[in-house]
Structure formats: structure tokens, C-alpha cells
Design an enzyme around this catalytic site. Structure first.
Site, PDB file in Angstrom:
ATOM      1  N   CYS A  11      67.617  52.915  75.022  1.00 19.89           N
ATOM      2  CA  CYS A  11      66.634  52.131  74.266  1.00 19.89           C
ATOM      3  C   CYS A  11      66.160  53.010  73.117  1.00 19.89           C
ATOM      4  O   CYS A  11      66.518  54.181  73.045  1.00 19.89           O
ATOM      5  CB  CYS A  11      65.488  51.617  75.134  1.00 19.89           C
ATOM      6  SG  CYS A  11      64.392  52.851  75.811  1.00 19.89           S
ATOM      7  N   CYS A  85      68.313  48.551  71.218  1.00 23.62           N
ATOM      8  CA  CYS A  85      68.641  49.551  70.191  1.00 23.62           C
ATOM      9  C   CYS A  85      69.610  48.990  69.153  1.00 23.62           C
ATOM     10  O   CYS A  85      69.983  49.675  68.215  1.00 23.62           O
ATOM     11  CB  CYS A  85      69.181  50.839  70.809  1.00 23.62           C
ATOM     12  SG  CYS A  85      70.812  50.743  71.538  1.00 23.62           S
ATOM     13  N   CYS A  89      73.860  52.142  68.682  1.00 22.62           N
ATOM     14  CA  CYS A  89      74.643  52.721  69.762  1.00 22.62           C
ATOM     15  C   CYS A  89      76.113  52.744  69.354  1.00 22.62           C
ATOM     16  O   CYS A  89      76.671  51.706  68.998  1.00 22.62           O
ATOM     17  CB  CYS A  89      74.456  51.887  71.030  1.00 22.62           C
ATOM     18  SG  CYS A  89      75.196  52.643  72.476  1.00 22.62           S
TER      19      CYS A  89
END
Length: 136
Positions: A11, A85, A89
Site C-alpha cells: 500500500c 498503490c 507497483c
């Protein structure tokens, strides 16, 4: 690297959702799974409301610290669970990716964090069952 399945929870701040998820999976799997957590913009400390909410269910995360998300952490994981996120990522072919849409506990009191914690536990239990049964 070990032969056991590995999971990375991500996160933004690695201070709430991903910390709770990692703690649940570590606790519930009793070491049968490798567990990591990280954040794209790690906070200075774990959210105190998340710490308290986890303490209520017998899991102590006071010693945890937010960690920065690295490409290596993603490469070393079989499953990558993102929690808000977005596309920060890194994506690697052959990895299992899931995005868990969960409320962000940042700035909320423990009363508001409890339902988030409980939903995370439910999802972690499902994930754990899938991963441990896949090896059989």
C-alpha cells in the site's frame, strides 16, 4: 529464496492495510508462507490505530516499520497484493497480482479501523487457503 509460496502486500504508506495483512498472514499461516510488506511512499511509523486494532485480536505489530517497495521484493514474491498503490507497483510476468479495494485507515480512529481489519482478515484467510491447498 525458499520453496514456500511468498506474498507481498503493498500500500502507499505501508503503515496500515499492508501491515495488518502481512501480520495476519504471518500469524495464521504459522510460517508456512513467506510474507513481506512494503509501500511506494513509506510512512515514518505504523498507524497507531492499526497497531491497536491488531492488538485487540492478539497480534502485536508494534515492532514493525514501514518499508520501501523495491523491484526485488516484487521479483522475490509469488503473489503481489496491492491496496491502493495503483500503477506504482512494478509488474513482472508470471506473478499473481490482486488489487484489494479497502478503505485507507490513515487518520481514522480504532473504531473505524476495526471493520477494515476484519475485512483484511477475511481476505487473508481466503488467500492463505488457496495458496496452501495449491501445494497439495
Amino acid at each position: 529464496m525458499s520453496d514456500m509460496p511468498s506474498v507481498l502486500f503493498v500500500c502507499v504508506h505501508n503503515a496500515g492495510r499492508s501491515q495488518m495483512a502481512a501480520a495476519f498472514l504471518q500469524h495464521l499461516s504459522a510460517g508456512a508462507l513467506e510474507v513481506r510488506s512494503a509501500g511506494s511512499e513509506p510512512a515514518d511509523q505504523v498507524n497507531p490505530a492499526a497497531v491497536e486494532a491488531m492488538r485487540e485480536v492478539g497480534i502485536d505489530i508494534t515492532a514493525e516499520t514501514p518499508k520501501v517497495l523495491t523491484p526485488q521484493a516484487v521479483q522475490d514474491s509469488d503473489v503481489v497484493i496491492t491496496m491502493g498503490c495503483g500503477d506504482t507497483c512494478p509488474f513482472y510476468p508470471g506473478k499473481r497480482y490482486e488489487d484489494w479495494v479497502l478503505d485507507d485507515p490513515a487518520g481514522k480512529g480504532v473504531e473505524a479501523v476495526r471493520p477494515i481489519r476484519d475485512e483484511i482478515r477475511r481476505r487473508v484467510e481466503t488467500l492463505m487457503a488457496e495458496l496452501l491447498n495449491a501445494d497439495r
